[in-house]
Design an enzyme around this catalytic site. Sequence first.
Site: not given
Ligand code: NAD
Ligand code: WQD
Length: 331
Positions: A124, A148, A152, A178
């Site tokens: 991330s 969290y 990572k 994002n």
């Molecule tokens: P999500 O929660 O939709 O998907 C994660 C999946 O993993 C879920 O289906 C959950 O049930 C499963 N899971 C969690 N723990 C588990 C376990 N112990 N065993 C088996 N299954 C398990 O999340 P996502 O948005 O699809 O994110 C996927 C990956 O990408 C995550 O590792 C997350 O940290 C990373 N990531 C997401 C974002 C984002 O903004 N969505 C940004 C950066 C990184």
């Molecule tokens: C985006 C923008 C907020 C909600 C997070 C995690 C990051 C990654 C992605 C997993 C910012 C603004 C938000 C609201 C708002 N996840 N905002 N009102 O914070 O960039 O990243 O998700 O790895 O680790 O920290 O994403 O969607 O929360 O916010 O104004 O109700 O929207 O301040 O500027 P962020 P976000």
Amino acid sequence: MSVLVTGGAGYIGSHTAVQLLGCGEDIIILDNFSNSSPEMLDGIRQISNKTFKFYEGDMRDGALLDRVFSENDIEAVIHFAGLKAVGESIQKPLEYYDNNINGTLCILETMKKHNCKIMIFSSSATVYGNDNPIPFTEDMKTSAINPYGWTKVFIEHILEGVCEADKDFSAVLLRYFNPIGAHKSGIIGEKPNGIPNNIMPYIMKVASGEYDHLNVFGNDYDTVDGTGVRDYIHVVDLADGHLAALAYARKHKGAETVNLGTGKGTSVLELVAAYEKASGKKVPYVFAPRRQGDIAACYADVSKAKKLLGWQAKYDIDDMCADNARWALKE
Ligand code: NAD
Ligand code: WQD
């Protein structure tokens, strides 16, 4: 040979599963549905018109993992499974460290036992922490401000260590910016449980009338309109980035870290305007104080992804909003 997709019922995993099946890959999904549901698997089958094996269970269950690897010839693991809510990780640090780090160690141990040597990992942009200059490049120092984020950072180090110790191992650490949007069919998309933390699911609930307004966290940042700027990337572009990473890992050994973003920043108000235009719905908002831990602006330098993987994002913010609205606002 098959590709194991951990967390494949989740938001990004399900979109990646569709793209993998579309390219003729044989996939296996492992998920414990802690943040997803079987409906997503039906959606993957419906869109792709293909079948795949599914194992319901926890990635920390060593006996289950051993069974998955014994019953199948697994060439590579695309590892999405993990807990991802920043605020919850502050409340429940042990749960996050156990699920994300211990879970990854269990998978790596089983891969070692079964001689599986490719992992594509969901990292991330959060690992860039709060004091790097933008745009973020992969060589910048990493840190975190919540459990969290630390999971990572640590898993990135673990995978680098594995590649150092085993010169035949390939790991691609993908740093997502994002992710938003949904599959253009409107069949799968993001469905968070409870009150959303991220902006897009929140906007969806305002546009559908479930919430009456969006709180915009901060309007006094040094950005184009004072609101926070982020690098939003279409989830299907992100999914395609995994296919490019897998192709790369099949040909190269060692660990590589790659940003997956568009390289463009969009402010909160620009995102709201794009969503209103795409959906035809109003998204009323009020300005609220800055959210603790937020930075003013965050976007990727995407040159490494283009050079190393031959991948770049195709969709813009209007596509992301239109596809999201088709999924979120369907009757
Ligand atoms: P999500 O929660 O939709 O998907 C994660 C999946 O993993 C879920 O289906 C959950 O049930 C499963 N899971 C969690 N723990 C588990 C376990 N112990 N065993 C088996 N299954 C398990 O999340 P996502 O948005 O699809 O994110 C996927 C990956 O990408 C995550 O590792 C997350 O940290 C990373 N990531 C997401 C974002 C984002 O903004 N969505 C940004 C950066 C990184
Ligand atoms: C985006 C923008 C907020 C909600 C997070 C995690 C990051 C990654 C992605 C997993 C910012 C603004 C938000 C609201 C708002 N996840 N905002 N009102 O914070 O960039 O990243 O998700 O790895 O680790 O920290 O994403 O969607 O929360 O916010 O104004 O109700 O929207 O301040 O500027 P962020 P976000």
